[in-house]
Motif scaffolding. Structure first.
Motif: not given
Length: 366
Positions: A302-310, A325-340
């Motif tokens: 996001s361009r907004e100053p958000l804590d994306l992990i939170a 939800a690991h990584g950095h507060t402004q650069a996070t993400g994940g890897s989930l099975p399709a159902k999840e």
């Protein structure tokens, strides 16, 4: 003044923590040390700095890289690490979580990601919380500088710093260090080396080999070491995949924009960054159903100053199987099975998505 070597006893990490980590390395003289860095440029630069310093101490070294979608706490990678038969382990730039990495193996963990969980019995050197937070390569450079001739290795710290924070990061002496290393060469070399792990071929080991052979960023950009042509091929592939996947139409729920596509290349972070420029008031989730079989890998920006992990952790969600939800507060993400992943998107307000919306689709965008 060399980058990161300011004499400040509290930066890039407390002096006592640096001294403890340095003693760990010095204790490995004449031993077999396994070095395991992350596969981005910050991690690889950290790895090369550690490998060169440990060899200067007279130790024998082996390096191992995590595979596609792996990290230091992935069971398959841990099994490969345990099979090396090393006498010590140095893990760089892969975050920190609870649970052992290789049980019984003396381990130094060097990192800059915020974390409240650490493997029991592991020596941790972290720059998290010591502002401005130094990336792992700069932290590793400060660690090994007294053990080597630091000047000729400064460019590696510059490479990792620029890769993680950009060429204009507010770090002491970065401007001068970048001038010495060559700004254009550094930014070009970073793009080439990062493309290796992002490529569908996952050529991170080639990037490490190129970085080990090089004596400067210009050695890479001018093709003075073997392997650069293959890195250029990786970069072309990644550029084409970013352009293709960024055409996926966004789905909107509140202030969240979701893009679904399928690519064997790790382009979801780059697509997320591109769309964050277009939708600056939205949280962008770029989701790639083609990166790993049976999983959806996604990047949140996001361009907004958000804590994306939170933001992710505050969703009303049951425990997930997968990475989240690991990584950095402004650069996070994940890897989930399709159902999840479908449960995750439903919690975000995206109703009606089906399993076929997150199927692997070869070269066709979602």
């Amino acid at each position: 003044m060399l980058l990161g070597l300011t004499g400040d006893p509290g930066w890039p990490a407390p002096a006592e923590a640096l001294a403890s980590a340095r003693r760990f390395l010095e204790q490995q003289r004449d031993r077999h040390v396994l070095v395991a860095p992350h596969t981005d440029v910050d991690g690889l630069s950290s790895g090369v700095l550690a490998l060169r310093a440990i060899r200067m101490l007279g130790a024998r070294t082996t390096s191992r890289l995590p595979g596609k979608g792996e990290h230091a706490h992935s069971p398959a990678f841990q099994e490969r690490l345990s099979q090396v038969g090393a006498e010590a382990l140095v893990v760089l730039d892969m975050g920190s979580r609870a649970g052992p990495i290789v049980s019984g193996l003396p381990t130094l963990l060097v990192d800059h990601h915020p974390s409240t969980e650490f493997p029991e019995g592991v020596l941790v050197l972290s720059s998290a919380g010591h502002l401005p937070v130094a990336p792992s390569s700069l932290l590793t450079y400060a660690l090994v500088a007294p053990l080597v001739i630091p000047g000729p290795l400064e460019w590696l710290a510059v490479m990792g710093t620029v890769a993680d924070l950009g060429a204009d990061a507010p770090l002491p002496f970065l401007k001068d260090a970048l001038r010495r290393a060559g700004r254009k060469a550094v930014t070009e070399a970073v793009a080439l080396l990062n493309a290796a792990r992002r490529s569908s071929h996952f050529a991170a080991s080639l990037a490490l080999e190129v970085l080990m052979r090089a004596g400067s960023a210009a050695d890479i950009t001018e093709g003075r070491v073997p392997g650069v042509d293959a890195l250029r091929d990786c970069r072309l592939e990644v550029q084409r995949e970013v352009a293709r996947c960024a055409k996926a139409p966004p789905r909107i729920a509140g202030n969240v924009a979701l893009l679904l596509f399928s690519s064997g290349a790790q382009v979801h972070p780059l697509v997320a960054v591109r769309w964050a420029q277009r939708f600056p008031e939205h949280i962008i989730i770029a989701a790639n159903a083609g990166y790993l079989p049976g999983r959806v890998n996604f990047a949140v920006r996001s361009r907004e100053p958000l804590d994306l992990i939170a933001f992710l952790r505050e969703l009303d969600l049951p425990p997930f199987e997968g990475e989240f939800a690991h990584g950095h507060t402004q650069a996070t993400g994940g890897s989930l099975p399709a159902k999840e992943f479908l449960r995750f998107t439903e919690a975000l307000g995206f109703r009606g998505l089906q399993a076929n919306d997150v199927e692997r689709r070869g070269v066709a965008p979602g």
